[in-house]
Structure formats: C-alpha cells, structure tokens
Design a protein around this motif. Structure first.
Motif, short mmCIF file in Angstrom:
data_model
loop_
_atom_site.label_atom_id
_atom_site.label_comp_id
_atom_site.label_asym_id
_atom_site.label_seq_id
_atom_site.Cartn_x
_atom_site.Cartn_y
_atom_site.Cartn_z
N ALA A 29 0.81 -1.22 0.00
CA ALA A 29 0.00 0.00 0.00
C ALA A 29 0.85 1.27 0.00
O ALA A 29 0.35 2.33 -0.38
CB ALA A 29 -0.94 -0.01 1.20
N LYS A 30 2.11 1.19 0.40
CA LYS A 30 2.94 2.40 0.51
C LYS A 30 3.53 2.84 -0.81
O LYS A 30 4.05 3.95 -0.92
CB LYS A 30 4.05 2.18 1.52
N TYR A 31 3.44 1.98 -1.84
CA TYR A 31 4.11 2.29 -3.11
C TYR A 31 3.16 2.89 -4.13
O TYR A 31 2.00 2.47 -4.25
CB TYR A 31 4.75 1.03 -3.67
N ASN A 32 3.67 3.86 -4.89
CA ASN A 32 2.89 4.46 -5.98
C ASN A 32 2.87 3.56 -7.20
O ASN A 32 1.87 3.49 -7.92
CB ASN A 32 3.48 5.81 -6.37
N ILE A 33 4.00 2.88 -7.45
CA ILE A 33 4.10 1.96 -8.59
C ILE A 33 4.74 0.66 -8.11
O ILE A 33 5.82 0.69 -7.50
CB ILE A 33 4.95 2.54 -9.74
N LEU B 60 -3.11 -6.35 -6.62
CA LEU B 60 -4.20 -5.43 -6.96
C LEU B 60 -5.06 -5.11 -5.74
O LEU B 60 -5.54 -3.99 -5.58
CB LEU B 60 -5.06 -6.01 -8.08
N THR B 61 -5.25 -6.10 -4.88
CA THR B 61 -6.05 -5.89 -3.68
C THR B 61 -5.33 -5.00 -2.68
O THR B 61 -5.94 -4.11 -2.07
CB THR B 61 -6.37 -7.24 -3.01
N SER B 62 -4.03 -5.21 -2.52
CA SER B 62 -3.27 -4.57 -1.45
C SER B 62 -2.74 -3.19 -1.81
O SER B 62 -2.48 -2.38 -0.91
CB SER B 62 -2.09 -5.46 -1.05
N MET B 63 -2.55 -2.90 -3.09
CA MET B 63 -1.96 -1.61 -3.45
C MET B 63 -2.97 -0.48 -3.20
O MET B 63 -4.18 -0.71 -3.07
CB MET B 63 -1.51 -1.61 -4.91
N GLY B 64 -2.46 0.74 -3.09
CA GLY B 64 -3.30 1.89 -2.81
C GLY B 64 -4.30 2.17 -3.93
O GLY B 64 -4.11 1.76 -5.07
N ASN B 65 -5.35 2.89 -3.59
CA ASN B 65 -6.40 3.19 -4.57
C ASN B 65 -5.90 4.00 -5.75
O ASN B 65 -6.46 3.94 -6.84
CB ASN B 65 -7.56 3.92 -3.89
N ASP B 66 -4.86 4.79 -5.53
CA ASP B 66 -4.31 5.62 -6.60
C ASP B 66 -2.96 5.10 -7.09
O ASP B 66 -2.22 5.82 -7.76
CB ASP B 66 -4.16 7.07 -6.11
N SER B 67 -2.65 3.85 -6.78
CA SER B 67 -1.38 3.25 -7.18
C SER B 67 -1.55 2.49 -8.49
O SER B 67 -2.66 2.28 -8.97
CB SER B 67 -0.87 2.32 -6.08
N PHE B 68 -0.41 2.05 -9.02
CA PHE B 68 -0.40 1.35 -10.31
C PHE B 68 0.46 0.10 -10.22
O PHE B 68 1.46 0.07 -9.50
CB PHE B 68 0.15 2.26 -11.41
N LEU B 69 0.06 -0.90 -10.98
CA LEU B 69 0.84 -2.12 -11.13
C LEU B 69 1.35 -2.17 -12.56
O LEU B 69 0.56 -2.18 -13.51
CB LEU B 69 -0.02 -3.35 -10.83
N PHE B 70 2.66 -2.17 -12.71
CA PHE B 70 3.31 -2.25 -14.02
C PHE B 70 3.83 -3.67 -14.17
O PHE B 70 4.76 -4.08 -13.48
CB PHE B 70 4.43 -1.22 -14.09
N ILE B 71 3.22 -4.43 -15.05
CA ILE B 71 3.55 -5.84 -15.22
C ILE B 71 3.95 -6.10 -16.67
O ILE B 71 3.34 -5.56 -17.59
CB ILE B 71 2.36 -6.73 -14.79
N SER B 72 4.99 -6.91 -16.85
CA SER B 72 5.37 -7.32 -18.20
C SER B 72 5.54 -8.83 -18.23
O SER B 72 5.90 -9.46 -17.22
CB SER B 72 6.67 -6.63 -18.65
N THR B 73 5.29 -9.41 -19.40
CA THR B 73 5.43 -10.85 -19.56
C THR B 73 5.41 -11.19 -21.04
O THR B 73 4.79 -10.47 -21.84
CB THR B 73 4.28 -11.59 -18.84
#
Length: 239
Positions: A108-112, A135-148
């Motif tokens: 939750a503390k991270y922006n990205i 996705l559940t744990s990150m902040g409401n205004d945060s982002f997940l950058f995923i590559s695969t």
C-alpha cells in the motif's frame, strides 16, 4: 521470509554467495515514465524481481525520475552479489525473498509496483494469487506495471536455484481482459501493461496457460484476433 540486505542505501547484511546476478528483462521498461501524471512528485517504486537492477538504473539515470525512491525484492541470492550496483546507491531498500513472502500491507505504501518478466516464472495458481494480492493490497491511486511474454517463451534454469525457468505463458487476451490503462510491446511479443485498481474487478479473466505448445506464432495469432496492437516501441493509452 524476507531478509533485508540494503537499508536506506547501505549494505547491512551481505549475502555470501558465488552466484552472480542474472535476469535481463526484455520488458518495455520505458513505459514507467508515462505512468504518473506528474513525474516531479515524490514517487515510491517497488521493483519485484529486480535482477541486475536495470529498472532502478533507468529511473535514476533519467532527469525526470532520478529523485524517485526505488526498493527491490529478489528471490535469487546472486542478485545480491552486486556491489557495483549497491555502491551507486540505486536502490534504497533491498530484500532477499520471494514475492509471495512480502506482507500485503507493505504494498500500500508504493505508488508503482513493478513485476517485470517475473510472473511467467511462477506456477499458474501462484501467478493468479500474486496478481490478485497486488491489486487488492496496493493503494487506490497506485499502479501495477507488469510485463510478460504473451506466449510460452521457452526458458530453463541456467544454474541451481536461479528461478529462471518459465512455467506459464500469458495470452494477450488474458492481459487485455484486465482492462489496462496503457500498454506497450517489445520483440519478441513481450507486453508491458499498466493496471489500476479497477483491474481487480476483472481478475477472474486472468488465465495463464501451462501449455508449452503455446508458441510465438499462436501468441501472435491470438493477439491479432483481439486487435492487440503489436507495434514495438509504441505506447497505447486506453483511458
């Protein structure tokens, strides 16, 4: 269990190993410069599976993001046999351990939160669990950058315990079903996706495959069928 190796840019618990850093990412890492509305803000980044530290070096070498704070986690001991990286003060905090061991409240503390070329090294069930947890744990205004890789990219272990083997392939349809905010692609069909909190509403549609016959050709065909824009180096914003 997580073991902290770097704290506030200082080495506090050296790892004694002959293993060396590995894990070059083919992800379109430059996508990270487009995630935040204001790169001048104080941004905190978590780099899961930091490998040789390429993402941290990219951020710290760019004038717009050199003030960002970057933390990292890696399950491979060899990633911590990298005094050159540590001496340059690229990463603020580093932990040795698996992504699955990170306490959910820490996200939750991270922006990205970055998961670059990592999820394909997990089992299908662990990959689904980790993505849901992030996705559940990150902040409401945060982002997940995923590559695969958007196919079953064949890759085996190079040395004992290096976590390099690919266990799943992720179809483009599976990633686009998460309703990304933007995406980009690098050869050979390596997709990078920025997800917001809204992707949690579509998490059931994330379905990786263990089929090693899910080839580059099949991955490209599926990407074309859903009108996925496979244009290397081009950013697509969907919001």
């Amino acid at each position: 269990m997580l073991r902290q190796i770097i704290k506030d840019y200082e080495l506090i618990d050296p790892v004694n190993t002959l293993l060396v850093p590995g894990g070059e990412s083919a992800a379109p890492k430059e996508l990270i410069f487009h995630v935040m509305q204001d790169n001048a803000a104080n941004v905190e980044v978590l780099d899961i599976g930091f490998g040789k530290g390429g993402l941290g070096e990219l951020l710290k070498s760019h004038p717009a993001t050199k003030h960002w704070s970057v933390d990292g986690v890696d399950g491979f001991e060899g990633a911590f046999n990298n005094n050159t990286l540590f001496d340059r003060k690229i990463y603020r905090n580093l932990w040795h351990g698996l992504a699955q061991s990170i306490p959910s409240e820490r996200f939750a503390k991270y922006n990205i939160i970055c998961l670059l070329d990592v999820i394909e090294h997990l089992s299908a069930e662990t990959a689904k669990w980790l993505l849901r947890t992030l996705l559940t744990s990150m902040g409401n205004d945060s982002f997940l950058f995923i590559s695969t890789p958007l196919w079953f990219y064949p890759q085996d272990s190079q040395q004992s315990g290096d976590l390099e083997e690919h266990l799943i392939g992720v179809p483009a349809s599976s990633m686009m079903a998460l309703v990304p905010m933007m995406y980009a692609v690098n050869p050979p069909l390596i997709g990078g996706f920025v997800l917001g909190k809204r992707s949690l509403d579509f998490i059931e549609f994330f379905q990786p495959t263990t089929d090693k016959g899910f080839s580059y050709h099949r991955g490209t065909m599926l990407a074309s069928a859903i009108n996925f824009q496979n244009v290397p180096g081009k950013l697509f914003k969907l919001t």
